[in-house]
Design a protein around this motif. Structure first.
Motif, PDB file in Angstrom:
ATOM      1  N   ASN A 212       0.821  -1.211   0.000  1.00 62.94           N
ATOM      2  CA  ASN A 212       0.000   0.000   0.000  1.00 62.94           C
ATOM      3  C   ASN A 212       0.852   1.256   0.000  1.00 62.94           C
ATOM      4  O   ASN A 212       0.328   2.369   0.052  1.00 62.94           O
ATOM      5  CB  ASN A 212      -0.966   0.007   1.196  1.00 62.94           C
ATOM      6  N   CYS A 217       4.794  -3.307   7.952  1.00 68.31           N
ATOM      7  CA  CYS A 217       3.879  -4.026   8.851  1.00 68.31           C
ATOM      8  C   CYS A 217       4.546  -5.293   9.357  1.00 68.31           C
ATOM      9  O   CYS A 217       5.507  -5.787   8.766  1.00 68.31           O
ATOM     10  CB  CYS A 217       2.565  -4.366   8.134  1.00 68.31           C
ATOM     11  N   VAL A 242      -4.008  -4.926  14.345  1.00 70.81           N
ATOM     12  CA  VAL A 242      -5.084  -5.322  13.445  1.00 70.81           C
ATOM     13  C   VAL A 242      -5.392  -6.788  13.739  1.00 70.81           C
ATOM     14  O   VAL A 242      -4.515  -7.641  13.592  1.00 70.81           O
ATOM     15  CB  VAL A 242      -4.676  -5.155  11.959  1.00 70.81           C
ATOM     16  N   ASN A 244      -8.918  -8.106  13.125  1.00 67.98           N
ATOM     17  CA  ASN A 244     -10.048  -8.567  12.340  1.00 67.98           C
ATOM     18  C   ASN A 244      -9.564  -9.554  11.280  1.00 67.98           C
ATOM     19  O   ASN A 244      -8.608  -9.277  10.548  1.00 67.98           O
ATOM     20  CB  ASN A 244     -10.742  -7.375  11.679  1.00 67.98           C
ATOM     21  N   SER A 246     -10.566 -10.677   8.334  1.00 65.65           N
ATOM     22  CA  SER A 246     -10.503 -10.285   6.927  1.00 65.65           C
ATOM     23  C   SER A 246      -9.420  -9.239   6.687  1.00 65.65           C
ATOM     24  O   SER A 246      -8.747  -9.256   5.644  1.00 65.65           O
ATOM     25  CB  SER A 246     -11.862  -9.756   6.449  1.00 65.65           C
ATOM     26  N   ASP A 247      -9.216  -8.332   7.659  1.00 65.13           N
ATOM     27  CA  ASP A 247      -8.164  -7.326   7.523  1.00 65.13           C
ATOM     28  C   ASP A 247      -6.775  -7.983   7.592  1.00 65.13           C
ATOM     29  O   ASP A 247      -5.868  -7.630   6.831  1.00 65.13           O
ATOM     30  CB  ASP A 247      -8.286  -6.270   8.620  1.00 65.13           C
ATOM     31  N   HIS A 250      -5.999  -9.586   4.396  1.00 63.95           N
ATOM     32  CA  HIS A 250      -5.583  -8.586   3.399  1.00 63.95           C
ATOM     33  C   HIS A 250      -4.082  -8.334   3.491  1.00 63.95           C
ATOM     34  O   HIS A 250      -3.382  -8.299   2.462  1.00 63.95           O
ATOM     35  CB  HIS A 250      -6.350  -7.280   3.624  1.00 63.95           C
TER      36      HIS A 250
END
Length: 281
Positions: A212, A217, A242, A244, A246-247, A250
């Motif tokens: 991104n 990260c 983070v 979640n 689904s996150d 990603h």
């Protein structure tokens, strides 16, 4: 001192709960068998306390566990008995950073995407000192450097973390601390990637845009379906977690795409060696 739950103790406790429930027994039944309180069984099963093996053995027999179940329980018990080095942090350390230090020591794999500096788990003392010197930190810099070096112990020994890093090639050219500090840092990096649990992929300039493009990260996995993978995003005030699903997925997909676009470990090592040679002239 309050007992500290760990993922390894939680894995053992979760398995004991599964065996108890499969046997159709209640926590109060297990407590009576051990002549203890129901709250003690709860603490065992929630990973707050690690029971003595004698207690585990009694419970396994009471639950009618077979040889395979006993072998698995023994493996989980041994893992829960491993004491990972505890890092003493400054009192003013951000909460998210404290969580990072406690979480990384229990991870089985860590995947790092780094765009600006050598990751802390791979830094030399002089390189770390130069990084902290520009960060306007309020804590003692020498103490922070020592903490960073202590954390590197997680990469050593039989329970060493598996570390995979995707590193922007620009980091090899940013002379943090000056050319000698960078050269020594890259020499150290070459030594570390000789370890079977440490892999570095260099992201060449030719890759163009990746991820991104907003920073690095950390992705941490724990090798157990009961422990969800997590992502840590670092920023000057400490960092953000983070969790979640689904996150997290990603970020994992993004990391895999970046790794595919990066050089393989052998080619990456040669790029690092070439940069060391240029800094040695």
């Amino acid at each position: 001192m309050a007992a500290t739950p760990t993922r390894r103790k939680k894995r053992l406790g979760r398995y004991l709960r599964e065996l108890r429930e499969a046997a159709g027994l209640r926590a109060v039944d297990a407590a009576r068998k051990l002549k203890t309180e129901e709250s003690t069984i709860s603490r065992y099963e929630n990973g707050i306390y690690k029971p003595a093996w004698a207690a585990v053995s009694v419970l396994l027999t009471y639950y009618g566990a077979g040889d395979d179940a006993e072998e698995k329980a023994s493996t989980l018990y041994d893992a829960a008995s491993v004491t990972m080095p505890k890092i003493r942090l400054p009192a003013d350390s951000p909460k998210a950073f404290r969580e990072l230090v406690n979480t990384e020591r229990e991870a089985e794999q860590i995947y790092i995407l780094e765009t600006s500096v050598i990751p802390g788990l791979l830094q030399t003392a002089d390189y770390a000192m130069a990084v902290f010197a520009t960060a306007k930190v309020t804590s003692d810099v020498d103490e922070l450097v020592n903490i960073r070096l202590e954390r590197q112990r997680y990469l050593e020994g039989p329970d060493a973390i598996e570390l995979c890093v995707c590193l922007d090639i620009a980091v090899l050219h940013r002379e943090v601390g000056g050319s000698k500090v960078l050269r020594d840092q890259l020499q150290r990096l070459l030594e570390l990637i000789e370890q079977p649990n440490v892999t570095v992929h260099i992201i060449p300039f030719e890759t163009g845009a990746y991820g991104n493009m907003s920073g690095g990260c950390w992705i941490m996995t724990f090798g157990d379906e009961g422990d969800s993978d997590v992502v840590y995003l670092e920023h000057p005030a400490g960092g953000v977690w983070v969790e979640n699903e689904s996150d997290v997925q990603h970020f994992q997909t993004m990391f895999d795409e970046v790794r595919t676009a990066s050089l393989d470990p052998e080619a990456s090592a040669e790029v690092i060696r070439a940069r060391v040679r240029s800094l040695s002239k």
